[in-house]
Design a protein around this motif. Structure first.
Motif, mmCIF file in Angstrom:
data_model
loop_
_atom_site.group_PDB
_atom_site.id
_atom_site.type_symbol
_atom_site.label_atom_id
_atom_site.label_comp_id
_atom_site.label_asym_id
_atom_site.label_seq_id
_atom_site.Cartn_x
_atom_site.Cartn_y
_atom_site.Cartn_z
ATOM 1 N N SER A 1 0.862 78.709 -26.089
ATOM 2 C CA SER A 1 0.872 77.418 -25.400
ATOM 3 C C SER A 1 1.448 76.339 -26.312
ATOM 4 N N ARG A 2 1.773 75.207 -25.725
ATOM 5 C CA ARG A 2 2.278 74.062 -26.503
ATOM 6 C C ARG A 2 1.196 73.582 -27.469
ATOM 7 N N ALA A 3 -0.051 73.502 -27.001
ATOM 8 C CA ALA A 3 -1.144 73.065 -27.881
ATOM 9 C C ALA A 3 -1.305 74.019 -29.062
ATOM 10 N N ALA A 4 -1.185 75.313 -28.804
ATOM 11 C CA ALA A 4 -1.310 76.299 -29.886
ATOM 12 C C ALA A 4 -0.142 76.189 -30.862
ATOM 13 N N SER A 5 1.041 75.869 -30.360
ATOM 14 C CA SER A 5 2.189 75.728 -31.273
ATOM 15 C C SER A 5 2.001 74.512 -32.173
ATOM 16 N N VAL A 6 1.511 73.417 -31.617
ATOM 17 C CA VAL A 6 1.264 72.212 -32.417
ATOM 18 C C VAL A 6 0.168 72.480 -33.442
ATOM 19 N N THR A 7 -0.946 73.046 -32.983
ATOM 20 C CA THR A 7 -2.058 73.349 -33.891
ATOM 21 C C THR A 7 -1.611 74.301 -34.992
#
Length: 180
Positions: free
Chosen positions: A101-107
């Motif tokens: 996910s986008r959130a996982a990529s940022v994190t």
């Protein structure tokens, strides 16, 4: 995304490695307080490879692409390998565990960036005195005003570029690999 080893994955990994190697020779001074510290964009390619194919292949791209530089810079190249791996491995692990996910990529990228900055500072303590006229205490004095800001700036560039390039690269790889 399928991460099995096949001829297409090997060929794509080779292309990522070649691109990372070429980009490692682009040296850009990004921190005026320390013009001897150079940024190169090769970590972005390693990051995309790790997110697309997993942390092992991302680390392999990072290490293999830095190997030729060992002959030109026997101290800096291993530090580059270590700091790049410290960035891409956590980023890929978190991205995969977060269902890409986008959130996982940022994190993942932020976590990898923090680990990479820490690794770079620690390695500088031991490696820099080996090839310069500065002592370990001199390096300690450079950590807060020079090493942390430079490495944070480098990681911000890599993370922003990684975020911008992630979706288009994953879409291109999906089409190229026939996964669409």
């Amino acid at each position: 995304m399928n991460t099995s080893i096949n001829t297409k994955n090997i060929a794509l990994a080779a292309l990522f490695t070649a691109a990372s190697l070429l980009l490692s020779f682009i040296q850009i001074p990004i921190f005026p307080a320390a013009p001897w510290l150079m940024y190169d964009p090769s970590g972005i390619v390693c990051l995309i490879a790790a997110l697309a194919f997993g942390p092992k292949l991302g680390a392999a791209v990072a290490i293999i692409s830095w190997l030729p530089r060992v002959f030109l810079d026997p101290f800096g190249a291993p530090m580059g390998m270590a700091s790049t791996c410290a960035f891409v491995i956590p980023a890929a692990l978190i991205y995969i565990r977060g269902h890409r996910s986008r959130a996982a990529s940022v994190t993942g990228m932020v976590t990898g960036a923090v680990v990479s900055v820490a690794v770079a500072c620690v390695l500088n303590l031991f490696v820099t005195p080996l090839y310069t006229a500065v002592s370990m205490m001199d390096v300690v004095a450079m950590i807060v005003p020079i090493l942390i800001p430079f490495n944070v700036l480098k990681m911000v560039i890599n993370t922003v570029a990684g975020q911008v390039l992630l979706a288009p690269c994953m879409n291109a790889l999906k089409v190229e690999r026939g996964d669409a």
